[in-house]
Design an enzyme around this catalytic site. Structure first.
Site, short mmCIF file in Angstrom:
data_model
loop_
_atom_site.label_atom_id
_atom_site.label_comp_id
_atom_site.label_asym_id
_atom_site.label_seq_id
_atom_site.Cartn_x
_atom_site.Cartn_y
_atom_site.Cartn_z
N HIS A 9 -33.20 82.40 9.36
CA HIS A 9 -34.03 83.07 8.36
C HIS A 9 -35.44 82.53 8.44
O HIS A 9 -35.64 81.35 8.76
CB HIS A 9 -33.50 82.80 6.95
N HIS A 38 -28.48 78.62 9.44
CA HIS A 38 -27.42 78.08 8.60
C HIS A 38 -26.13 78.84 8.86
O HIS A 38 -26.13 79.89 9.50
CB HIS A 38 -27.79 78.18 7.11
N CYS A 81 -22.65 85.53 7.20
CA CYS A 81 -23.17 84.16 7.11
C CYS A 81 -22.09 83.14 7.47
O CYS A 81 -22.36 81.94 7.54
CB CYS A 81 -23.72 83.87 5.72
N GLU A 110 -35.46 84.02 0.68
CA GLU A 110 -34.64 84.12 1.89
C GLU A 110 -35.07 85.34 2.70
O GLU A 110 -35.09 85.33 3.93
CB GLU A 110 -33.16 84.22 1.50
N ASP A 136 -38.02 72.80 9.01
CA ASP A 136 -38.48 73.85 9.92
C ASP A 136 -37.81 73.73 11.29
O ASP A 136 -37.77 72.64 11.88
CB ASP A 136 -40.00 73.75 10.08
N HIS A 137 -37.26 74.86 11.76
CA HIS A 137 -36.57 74.93 13.04
C HIS A 137 -35.35 74.02 13.13
O HIS A 137 -35.06 73.46 14.19
CB HIS A 137 -37.54 74.69 14.21
N HIS A 171 -27.04 81.69 11.87
CA HIS A 171 -28.08 82.68 12.11
C HIS A 171 -29.33 82.22 11.36
O HIS A 171 -29.25 81.37 10.47
CB HIS A 171 -27.64 84.10 11.74
ZN LIG Z 1 -28.06 83.78 6.18
#
Ligand SMILES: [Zn+2]
Length: 136
Positions: free
Chosen positions: A41, A14, A33, A124, A79-80, A39
């Site tokens: 998570h 995100h 961010c 997170e 996902d991904h 990047h």
């Molecule tokens: Zn982040």
């Protein structure tokens, strides 16, 4: 009333950016961010449902069905993924963990017929999570 929680994991990237902020404000509010390349998570999701225990099965919810719904409505779609670019609701909504929890609630709530959705918890990181109970 019994509460049952199922866990699942997904990975997504995100970036946080508010077009109404100046570049400086975005950097100040969102820090690393705000990197436009995003990047990633590794999120952990916990879905808690509640209901009466079925006298015949002894279960509060069909576990197989719950897992299928979570996979179909949430995991397969997040996902991904780069959340900002690949998940419709985050085109105009900052994909914070708070907004992610609300979005997961909205995806799951109409699909759960047997038991009632009680809580969506999104981690997170190990040390940081958000709870959403469907309240405005
Ligand atoms: Zn982040």
């Amino acid at each position: 009333m019994v509460y049952l929680t199922r866990k699942a994991e997904f990975s997504a990237s995100h970036y946080y950016h508010n077009p109404q902020f100046s570049a400086e404000e975005n950097q100040r509010v969102f820090g690393k961010c705000n990197n436009p390349n995003g990047h990633g998570h590794n999120y952990t999701l916990e879905i808690t449902v509640k209901g009466q225990v079925d006298e015949r099965s002894g279960f509060v919810v069909d576990l197989k069905e719950l897992k299928e719904i979570m996979n179909r409505e949430v995991i397969d779609l997040l996902d991904h993924r780069f959340l900002n670019k690949e998940v419709a609701e985050f085109k105009d909504l900052i994909p914070t963990t708070e907004n992610l929890a609300i979005s997961i609630w909205k995806r799951l709530q109409p699909r759960l017929r047997v038991a009632q959705l009680h809580r969506v918890r999104v981690y997170e990181t190990e040390d940081l999570f958000v709870d959403y109970y469907g309240e405005a």
